[in-house]
Design a protein around this motif. Structure first.
Motif, PDB file in Angstrom:
ATOM      1  N   GLY A 117     -23.179 -11.703 -25.287  1.00 31.01           N
ATOM      2  CA  GLY A 117     -22.533 -12.892 -24.654  1.00 31.01           C
ATOM      3  C   GLY A 117     -23.188 -13.831 -24.078  1.00 31.01           C
ATOM      4  N   ARG A 118     -23.004 -15.108 -24.395  1.00 32.47           N
ATOM      5  CA  ARG A 118     -23.421 -16.227 -24.029  1.00 32.47           C
ATOM      6  C   ARG A 118     -22.722 -16.959 -22.834  1.00 32.47           C
ATOM      7  NH1 ARG A 118     -27.016 -19.004 -27.788  1.00 32.47           N
ATOM      8  NH2 ARG A 118     -26.998 -18.064 -29.668  1.00 32.47           N
ATOM      9  N   ARG A 119     -23.312 -17.464 -21.900  1.00 33.62           N
ATOM     10  CA  ARG A 119     -23.005 -17.952 -20.667  1.00 33.62           C
ATOM     11  C   ARG A 119     -21.957 -17.051 -19.809  1.00 33.62           C
ATOM     12  NH1 ARG A 119     -25.884 -22.335 -21.418  1.00 33.62           N
ATOM     13  NH2 ARG A 119     -25.474 -23.478 -23.505  1.00 33.62           N
ATOM     14  N   GLY A 120     -22.584 -15.884 -19.582  1.00 29.44           N
ATOM     15  CA  GLY A 120     -22.248 -14.978 -18.750  1.00 29.44           C
ATOM     16  C   GLY A 120     -20.961 -14.258 -18.985  1.00 29.44           C
ATOM     17  N   LYS A 121     -20.658 -13.997 -20.321  1.00 32.61           N
ATOM     18  CA  LYS A 121     -19.414 -13.397 -20.868  1.00 32.61           C
ATOM     19  C   LYS A 121     -20.046 -12.192 -21.967  1.00 32.61           C
ATOM     20  CE  LYS A 121     -16.168 -17.173 -20.596  1.00 32.61           C
ATOM     21  NZ  LYS A 121     -15.090 -18.083 -21.432  1.00 32.61           N
ATOM     22  N   GLY A 122     -19.944 -10.983 -21.266  1.00 36.91           N
ATOM     23  CA  GLY A 122     -20.436 -10.011 -21.974  1.00 36.91           C
ATOM     24  C   GLY A 122     -21.325  -8.869 -21.346  1.00 36.91           C
ATOM     25  N   GLU A 123     -22.170  -8.228 -22.085  1.00 33.71           N
ATOM     26  CA  GLU A 123     -22.979  -7.238 -21.500  1.00 33.71           C
ATOM     27  C   GLU A 123     -24.338  -7.619 -20.798  1.00 33.71           C
ATOM     28  OE1 GLU A 123     -22.118  -4.154 -20.986  1.00 33.71           O
ATOM     29  OE2 GLU A 123     -20.205  -5.043 -21.282  1.00 33.71           O
ATOM     30  N   GLY A 124     -24.605  -8.967 -21.170  1.00 35.60           N
ATOM     31  CA  GLY A 124     -25.713  -9.693 -20.403  1.00 35.60           C
ATOM     32  C   GLY A 124     -27.076  -8.986 -20.518  1.00 35.60           C
ATOM     33  N   ILE A 125     -27.901  -9.092 -19.642  1.00 33.77           N
ATOM     34  CA  ILE A 125     -29.358  -8.656 -19.786  1.00 33.77           C
ATOM     35  C   ILE A 125     -29.467  -7.104 -20.092  1.00 33.77           C
ATOM     36  CG2 ILE A 125     -31.535  -8.420 -18.638  1.00 33.77           C
ATOM     37  CD1 ILE A 125     -31.350 -11.295 -17.382  1.00 33.77           C
ATOM     38  N   GLY A 126     -28.563  -6.459 -19.505  1.00 30.98           N
ATOM     39  CA  GLY A 126     -28.605  -4.920 -20.034  1.00 30.98           C
ATOM     40  C   GLY A 126     -28.231  -4.715 -21.355  1.00 30.98           C
ATOM     41  N   GLY A 127     -27.362  -5.466 -21.884  1.00 33.83           N
ATOM     42  CA  GLY A 127     -27.125  -5.309 -23.338  1.00 33.83           C
ATOM     43  C   GLY A 127     -28.187  -5.696 -24.129  1.00 33.83           C
ATOM     44  N   MET A 128     -28.810  -6.846 -23.875  1.00 34.69           N
ATOM     45  CA  MET A 128     -30.000  -7.483 -24.471  1.00 34.69           C
ATOM     46  C   MET A 128     -30.891  -6.201 -24.597  1.00 34.69           C
ATOM     47  SD  MET A 128     -31.184 -11.002 -23.087  1.00 34.69           S
ATOM     48  CE  MET A 128     -30.186 -12.603 -23.527  1.00 34.69           C
ATOM     49  N   HIS A 129     -31.391  -5.558 -23.403  1.00 36.16           N
ATOM     50  CA  HIS A 129     -32.423  -4.517 -23.120  1.00 36.16           C
ATOM     51  C   HIS A 129     -32.309  -3.440 -24.088  1.00 36.16           C
ATOM     52  CE1 HIS A 129     -34.686  -1.315 -21.038  1.00 36.16           C
ATOM     53  NE2 HIS A 129     -35.600  -2.384 -21.106  1.00 36.16           N
ATOM     54  N   GLU A 130     -30.882  -2.956 -24.064  1.00 32.93           N
ATOM     55  CA  GLU A 130     -30.508  -1.594 -25.096  1.00 32.93           C
ATOM     56  C   GLU A 130     -30.570  -1.910 -26.353  1.00 32.93           C
ATOM     57  OE1 GLU A 130     -26.939   1.318 -25.191  1.00 32.93           O
ATOM     58  OE2 GLU A 130     -26.109  -0.810 -24.839  1.00 32.93           O
ATOM     59  N   PHE A 131     -30.333  -3.066 -26.767  1.00 36.77           N
ATOM     60  CA  PHE A 131     -30.134  -3.531 -28.041  1.00 36.77           C
ATOM     61  C   PHE A 131     -31.499  -3.557 -28.837  1.00 36.77           C
ATOM     62  CE2 PHE A 131     -30.846  -6.484 -32.000  1.00 36.77           C
ATOM     63  CZ  PHE A 131     -29.614  -5.663 -32.783  1.00 36.77           C
ATOM     64  N   LEU A 132     -32.540  -4.293 -27.962  1.00 44.26           N
ATOM     65  CA  LEU A 132     -33.940  -4.372 -28.310  1.00 44.26           C
ATOM     66  C   LEU A 132     -34.800  -3.084 -28.355  1.00 44.26           C
ATOM     67  CD1 LEU A 132     -34.613  -7.659 -26.243  1.00 44.26           C
ATOM     68  CD2 LEU A 132     -34.235  -7.559 -28.654  1.00 44.26           C
ATOM     69  N   THR A 133     -34.391  -2.485 -27.350  1.00 40.53           N
ATOM     70  CA  THR A 133     -35.127  -1.017 -27.245  1.00 40.53           C
ATOM     71  C   THR A 133     -34.534   0.004 -28.397  1.00 40.53           C
ATOM     72  OG1 THR A 133     -35.045  -1.273 -24.725  1.00 40.53           O
ATOM     73  CG2 THR A 133     -35.531   1.093 -25.599  1.00 40.53           C
ATOM     74  N   ARG A 134     -33.340  -0.099 -28.749  1.00 39.38           N
ATOM     75  CA  ARG A 134     -32.897   0.836 -29.764  1.00 39.38           C
ATOM     76  C   ARG A 134     -33.536   0.417 -31.211  1.00 39.38           C
ATOM     77  NH1 ARG A 134     -28.110  -0.313 -31.941  1.00 39.38           N
ATOM     78  NH2 ARG A 134     -27.260  -1.498 -30.090  1.00 39.38           N
ATOM     79  N   ARG A 135     -33.827  -0.950 -31.450  1.00 43.12           N
ATOM     80  CA  ARG A 135     -33.994  -1.399 -32.654  1.00 43.12           C
ATOM     81  C   ARG A 135     -35.683  -1.002 -32.678  1.00 43.12           C
ATOM     82  NH1 ARG A 135     -30.681  -4.260 -36.120  1.00 43.12           N
ATOM     83  NH2 ARG A 135     -32.257  -3.290 -37.639  1.00 43.12           N
ATOM     84  N   LEU A 136     -36.324  -1.213 -31.857  1.00 50.16           N
ATOM     85  CA  LEU A 136     -37.718  -0.868 -31.775  1.00 50.16           C
ATOM     86  C   LEU A 136     -38.102   0.880 -31.749  1.00 50.16           C
ATOM     87  CD1 LEU A 136     -39.614  -3.065 -29.137  1.00 50.16           C
ATOM     88  CD2 LEU A 136     -39.841  -3.010 -31.356  1.00 50.16           C
TER      89      LEU A 136
END
Length: 346
Positions: free
Chosen positions: A256-275
């Motif tokens: 989610g851009r502009r504060g709508k969605g899972e935020g930095i926690g969602g970023m971290h989870e996706f990036l960690t999972r893909r690596l």
């Protein structure tokens, strides 16, 4: 009355005393910087009392429903306003400790059993909010006005010290059974309440300014702001890193851009999972970008797997197990929060 921020046990030694002195100096420097130095004694006491009240709420033996009922009986009362003000000063102190103060911002507090959420839910009145709409349920958003007409505090209940930056209202949102965060409490101190035309007009103006900021690159990183929005440079870096990946577009939408969605926690989870997904080859250059972004996130933020954006994240169960700040005259929770054992009421 002299206030002393001292550890609860002298056995902690000189090192703990030095650390306590550093914390006191940091607090006093902060108060001087925001023009509240004359309230130093009262604020030291407020912080110590707020810490004791949070400890009582988080650890007392009654149920969540009973906590909410106790809070409802104090709604709009001088005692309730004093308690909430003290708790907000305690959270401010925790932000000072880690260098995360703000002019405008919010706290995201881990609250696994929903105890502090029940307290704020009972103390507040229902209101609407544009914050965390995806994570909040109907009835979980309340507001607490911290101003009473002059004269409502008697000799036994002096007026509480003002909060930083003219804040006099607290927005409270209970986050329940979130897939990433479990139960949390979102608390946002504000300069205006929700009663009356004047306050509503100010909220409308502030909302309009926030919409403009959302469409201005860098608007989420202005000095003094610690809101639940992702800083725009991280939004851009995440989009660059994941767009070439399968599912990358969906990840951008979910975060989610502009504060709508899972935020930095969602970023971290996706990036960690893909690596960590050894069975899927990454496009050329993607692994390097992903690792670099992960390193940036983890170096910039604590609680990176929980947070939405730049808010102050507080692990309340861990905090109340620490040596709490003390002040002269503060020997336990506020009188109305000194619950007896449930067995004593039967």
């Amino acid at each position: 009355m002299t206030n002393n921020f001292l550890p609860r046990s002298d056995s902690e030694g000189l090192e703990s005393l030095d650390q306590t002195e550093d914390k006191r100096n940091s607090l006093d420097a902060y108060l001087a910087g925001i023009g509240l130095a004359k309230w130093r004694t009262e604020i030291h006491s407020a912080i110590a009392q707020g810490a004791q009240d949070v400890l009582a709420i988080m650890t007392q033996p009654w149920s969540v429903d009973e906590i909410r009922d106790v809070a409802r009986r104090m709604q709009h009362s001088p005692e309730g306003i004093l308690q909430v003000t003290n708790i907000m000063w305690y959270l401010t102190f925790l932000g000072i400790e880690r260098g995360q103060t703000f002019v405008t911002g919010a706290y995201l507090c881990r609250d696994p059993e929903g105890r502090l959420s029940a307290y704020f839910g009972g103390m507040g009145t229902p209101r609407i909010s544009s914050h965390l709409k995806r994570q909040s349920s109907p009835g979980c958003t309340t507001g607490i006005d911290l101003r009473l007409p002059a004269g409502n505090f008697g000799i036994s209940e002096p007026p509480p010290p003002p909060l930083p930056h003219g804040h006099c209202h607290v927005l409270s949102i209970a986050i329940v059974n979130d897939k990433r965060r479990g139960n949390c409490l979102y608390l946002k101190p504000e300069r205006y309440g929700v009663r009356g035309i004047r306050n509503l007009a100010h909220h409308a103006v502030m909302y309009g300014k926030s919409l403009k900021r959302k469409h201005t690159f860098g608007g989420n990183e202005v000095p003094g702001m610690r809101k639940e929005r992702i800083p725009d440079d991280f939004v851009a870096a995440f989009a660059e890193a994941v767009t070439p990946l399968d599912g990358g577009s969906d990840a951008i939408a979910e975060v989610g851009r502009r504060g709508k969605g899972e935020g930095i926690g969602g970023m971290h989870e996706f990036l960690t999972r893909r690596l960590g997904d050894g069975g899927t080859a990454l496009p050329e250059g993607s692994e390097k970008r992903i690792r670099h972004l992960l390193e940036r996130l983890e170096s910039a933020y604590d609680f990176v797997d929980l947070r939405f954006g730049n808010e102050v994240v507080i692990d309340l169960p861990a905090e109340v197990k620490r040596s709490l700040p003390e002040a002269s005259g503060v020997i336990g929770p506020s009188l109305l929060l000194r619950w007896p054992s449930p067995d004593a009421t039967r």
